[in-house]
Design a protein around this motif. Structure first.
Motif, PDB file in Angstrom:
ATOM      1  N   ASP A  50      -4.205  12.898  18.428  1.00  0.00           N
ATOM      2  CA  ASP A  50      -4.404  14.304  18.452  1.00  0.00           C
ATOM      3  C   ASP A  50      -3.060  14.982  17.668  1.00  0.00           C
ATOM      4  OD1 ASP A  50      -6.389  14.799  20.449  1.00  0.00           O
ATOM      5  OD2 ASP A  50      -5.048  14.158  21.890  1.00  0.00           O
ATOM      6  N   GLU A  51      -2.042  13.927  17.383  1.00  0.00           N
ATOM      7  CA  GLU A  51      -0.875  14.465  16.688  1.00  0.00           C
ATOM      8  C   GLU A  51      -0.404  13.902  15.464  1.00  0.00           C
ATOM      9  OE1 GLU A  51       0.955  16.998  17.906  1.00  0.00           O
ATOM     10  OE2 GLU A  51      -0.456  17.066  19.606  1.00  0.00           O
ATOM     11  N   GLU A  52      -1.459  12.638  14.908  1.00  0.00           N
ATOM     12  CA  GLU A  52      -1.285  11.887  13.870  1.00  0.00           C
ATOM     13  C   GLU A  52      -2.337  11.703  12.939  1.00  0.00           C
ATOM     14  OE1 GLU A  52       1.091   7.724  12.315  1.00  0.00           O
ATOM     15  OE2 GLU A  52       0.633   8.276  14.515  1.00  0.00           O
ATOM     16  N   LEU A  53      -2.302  11.945  11.559  1.00  0.00           N
ATOM     17  CA  LEU A  53      -3.479  11.515  10.556  1.00  0.00           C
ATOM     18  C   LEU A  53      -3.006  10.677   9.675  1.00  0.00           C
ATOM     19  CD1 LEU A  53      -6.252  11.898   9.355  1.00  0.00           C
ATOM     20  CD2 LEU A  53      -5.153  14.175   8.442  1.00  0.00           C
ATOM     21  N   VAL A  54      -3.494   9.679   9.295  1.00  0.00           N
ATOM     22  CA  VAL A  54      -3.132   8.556   8.205  1.00  0.00           C
ATOM     23  C   VAL A  54      -4.344   8.441   7.372  1.00  0.00           C
ATOM     24  CG1 VAL A  54      -2.230   6.531   7.402  1.00  0.00           C
ATOM     25  CG2 VAL A  54      -1.399   7.749   9.567  1.00  0.00           C
ATOM     26  N   VAL A  55      -4.559   8.800   6.286  1.00  0.00           N
ATOM     27  CA  VAL A  55      -5.394   8.361   5.107  1.00  0.00           C
ATOM     28  C   VAL A  55      -4.788   7.531   4.193  1.00  0.00           C
ATOM     29  CG1 VAL A  55      -6.881  10.574   5.744  1.00  0.00           C
ATOM     30  CG2 VAL A  55      -5.126  10.626   4.012  1.00  0.00           C
ATOM     31  N   LYS A  56      -5.831   6.757   3.580  1.00  0.00           N
ATOM     32  CA  LYS A  56      -5.442   6.049   2.402  1.00  0.00           C
ATOM     33  C   LYS A  56      -6.489   5.999   1.225  1.00  0.00           C
ATOM     34  CE  LYS A  56      -6.375   1.466   2.545  1.00  0.00           C
ATOM     35  NZ  LYS A  56      -6.348   0.050   3.028  1.00  0.00           N
ATOM     36  N   ASN A  57      -5.794   6.457   0.086  1.00  0.00           N
ATOM     37  CA  ASN A  57      -6.564   6.611  -1.029  1.00  0.00           C
ATOM     38  C   ASN A  57      -6.792   5.452  -1.927  1.00  0.00           C
ATOM     39  OD1 ASN A  57      -4.314   6.175  -2.764  1.00  0.00           O
ATOM     40  ND2 ASN A  57      -4.122   7.971  -3.422  1.00  0.00           N
ATOM     41  N   GLU A  58      -7.577   5.593  -2.954  1.00  0.00           N
ATOM     42  CA  GLU A  58      -8.107   4.522  -3.856  1.00  0.00           C
ATOM     43  C   GLU A  58      -6.872   3.806  -4.622  1.00  0.00           C
ATOM     44  OE1 GLU A  58     -10.992   6.246  -6.357  1.00  0.00           O
ATOM     45  OE2 GLU A  58     -12.543   6.295  -4.740  1.00  0.00           O
ATOM     46  N   GLU A  59      -5.722   4.520  -4.537  1.00  0.00           N
ATOM     47  CA  GLU A  59      -4.734   3.742  -5.166  1.00  0.00           C
ATOM     48  C   GLU A  59      -3.689   3.212  -4.215  1.00  0.00           C
ATOM     49  OE1 GLU A  59      -2.605   7.252  -7.126  1.00  0.00           O
ATOM     50  OE2 GLU A  59      -4.163   7.159  -8.613  1.00  0.00           O
ATOM     51  N   ASN A  60      -4.248   2.955  -3.044  1.00  0.00           N
ATOM     52  CA  ASN A  60      -3.546   2.098  -1.997  1.00  0.00           C
ATOM     53  C   ASN A  60      -2.408   3.094  -1.375  1.00  0.00           C
ATOM     54  OD1 ASN A  60      -4.115   0.237   0.025  1.00  0.00           O
ATOM     55  ND2 ASN A  60      -2.347  -1.148  -0.931  1.00  0.00           N
ATOM     56  N   LYS A  61      -2.174   4.359  -1.519  1.00  0.00           N
ATOM     57  CA  LYS A  61      -1.270   5.159  -1.062  1.00  0.00           C
ATOM     58  C   LYS A  61      -1.825   5.800   0.160  1.00  0.00           C
ATOM     59  CE  LYS A  61       0.265   6.988  -5.413  1.00  0.00           C
ATOM     60  NZ  LYS A  61       0.472   8.210  -6.533  1.00  0.00           N
ATOM     61  N   LYS A  62      -0.714   5.726   1.284  1.00  0.00           N
ATOM     62  CA  LYS A  62      -1.090   6.111   2.634  1.00  0.00           C
ATOM     63  C   LYS A  62      -0.372   7.643   2.627  1.00  0.00           C
ATOM     64  CE  LYS A  62      -1.845   1.659   5.219  1.00  0.00           C
ATOM     65  NZ  LYS A  62      -1.660   0.902   6.127  1.00  0.00           N
ATOM     66  N   TYR A  63      -1.080   8.359   3.377  1.00  0.00           N
ATOM     67  CA  TYR A  63      -0.466   9.835   3.655  1.00  0.00           C
ATOM     68  C   TYR A  63      -0.408  10.087   4.952  1.00  0.00           C
ATOM     69  CZ  TYR A  63      -1.578  10.485  -1.393  1.00  0.00           C
ATOM     70  OH  TYR A  63      -1.447  10.647  -2.968  1.00  0.00           O
ATOM     71  N   HIS A  64       0.645  10.260   5.435  1.00  0.00           N
ATOM     72  CA  HIS A  64       0.982  10.284   6.985  1.00  0.00           C
ATOM     73  C   HIS A  64       1.088  11.800   7.185  1.00  0.00           C
ATOM     74  CE1 HIS A  64       1.688   6.064   7.894  1.00  0.00           C
ATOM     75  NE2 HIS A  64       2.117   6.126   6.425  1.00  0.00           N
TER      76      HIS A  64
ATOM     77  N   ASP B  75       3.148   6.446   1.840  1.00  0.00           N
ATOM     78  CA  ASP B  75       3.633   5.212   1.618  1.00  0.00           C
ATOM     79  C   ASP B  75       3.022   4.582   0.196  1.00  0.00           C
ATOM     80  OD1 ASP B  75       5.185   5.064   4.045  1.00  0.00           O
ATOM     81  OD2 ASP B  75       3.394   4.167   5.177  1.00  0.00           O
ATOM     82  N   VAL B  76       3.879   4.303  -0.763  1.00  0.00           N
ATOM     83  CA  VAL B  76       3.407   4.016  -2.185  1.00  0.00           C
ATOM     84  C   VAL B  76       3.383   2.198  -2.028  1.00  0.00           C
ATOM     85  CG1 VAL B  76       3.711   4.260  -4.543  1.00  0.00           C
ATOM     86  CG2 VAL B  76       4.171   6.036  -2.978  1.00  0.00           C
ATOM     87  N   ALA B  77       2.148   1.915  -2.874  1.00  0.00           N
ATOM     88  CA  ALA B  77       1.978   0.345  -2.762  1.00  0.00           C
ATOM     89  C   ALA B  77       3.530  -0.539  -3.313  1.00  0.00           C
ATOM     90  CB  ALA B  77       1.006  -0.100  -3.571  1.00  0.00           C
ATOM     91  N   ASP B  78       4.036   0.178  -4.252  1.00  0.00           N
ATOM     92  CA  ASP B  78       5.392  -0.334  -4.724  1.00  0.00           C
ATOM     93  C   ASP B  78       6.770  -0.366  -3.897  1.00  0.00           C
ATOM     94  OD1 ASP B  78       6.092   1.922  -5.390  1.00  0.00           O
ATOM     95  OD2 ASP B  78       6.187   1.994  -7.386  1.00  0.00           O
ATOM     96  N   GLY B  79       6.437   0.177  -2.819  1.00  0.00           N
ATOM     97  CA  GLY B  79       7.498   0.329  -1.821  1.00  0.00           C
ATOM     98  C   GLY B  79       8.440   1.732  -1.993  1.00  0.00           C
ATOM     99  N   GLU B  80       8.121   2.512  -2.864  1.00  0.00           N
ATOM    100  CA  GLU B  80       8.892   3.704  -3.139  1.00  0.00           C
ATOM    101  C   GLU B  80       8.285   4.935  -2.491  1.00  0.00           C
ATOM    102  OE1 GLU B  80      10.373   4.899  -6.965  1.00  0.00           O
ATOM    103  OE2 GLU B  80      10.436   2.706  -7.541  1.00  0.00           O
ATOM    104  N   ASP B  81       8.738   4.781  -1.062  1.00  0.00           N
ATOM    105  CA  ASP B  81       7.894   5.987  -0.160  1.00  0.00           C
ATOM    106  C   ASP B  81       8.589   7.182  -0.350  1.00  0.00           C
ATOM    107  OD1 ASP B  81       6.673   3.776   0.969  1.00  0.00           O
ATOM    108  OD2 ASP B  81       7.793   3.672   2.689  1.00  0.00           O
TER     109      ASP B  81
END
Length: 146
Positions: A115-129, A39-45
């Motif tokens: 157990d099945e899902e991981l979501v991390v957010k980096n300093e650029e506010n991108k969320k990695y699923h 998920d990118v902050a500008d909406g272009e996932d």
């Protein structure tokens, strides 16, 4: 006025039900994770249909490493010597994964861990699923084995 009250109650329920990562959850991080989308902050996932690499985490006592591994059709992985040191840091209401190599240091916020899902957010506010995965093993007749 009734609609505003109903909306406020629903909002409180949603906020109150947000999953909080606790120290006991960190063991769930161990294993193979396949990225599904960013998920990118500008909406272009960006969605990932096929992945050539998985992330492999091995964490014990809030320290460990992350490696990129390449799954093979016979259930094995191609692994190189490159890895990132990882430290888990609990700070106020947030949990962070602090990465380091000989060349760089950076952090990601651990937003969700099950157990099945991981979501991390980096300093650029991108969320990695990510989704939990394992070895791919296809038999000679083309069927996936477990």
């Amino acid at each position: 006025m009734k609609n505003v009250l109903k909306l406020a109650i629903v909002a409180l329920l949603v906020i109150g039900c947000k999953q909080k990562v606790v120290p006991a959850d960190i063991a769930k991080l161990n294993g193979y994770w396949e990225i599904e989308k960013v998920d990118v902050a500008d909406g272009e996932d960006k969605n990932y249909k096929v992945n050539e690499n998985f992330d492999y985490f091995e964490i014990k006592n809030n320290q460990g490493f992350r490696k990129k591994v390449k799954p093979q059709l016979d259930g094995t992985f191609i692994v190189n010597d490159t890895y990132e040191n990882v430290k888990v840091r609990f700070e106020k209401e947030a949990v962070f994964l602090d990465y380091s190599t000989d060349f760089a240091k950076w952090s990601e916020e651990l937003v969700k861990l099950t157990d099945e899902e991981l979501v991390v957010k980096n300093e650029e506010n991108k969320k990695y699923h990510y989704k939990k995965t394992g070895a791919i093993n296809i038999t000679e007749n083309g069927e996936t084995t477990k």
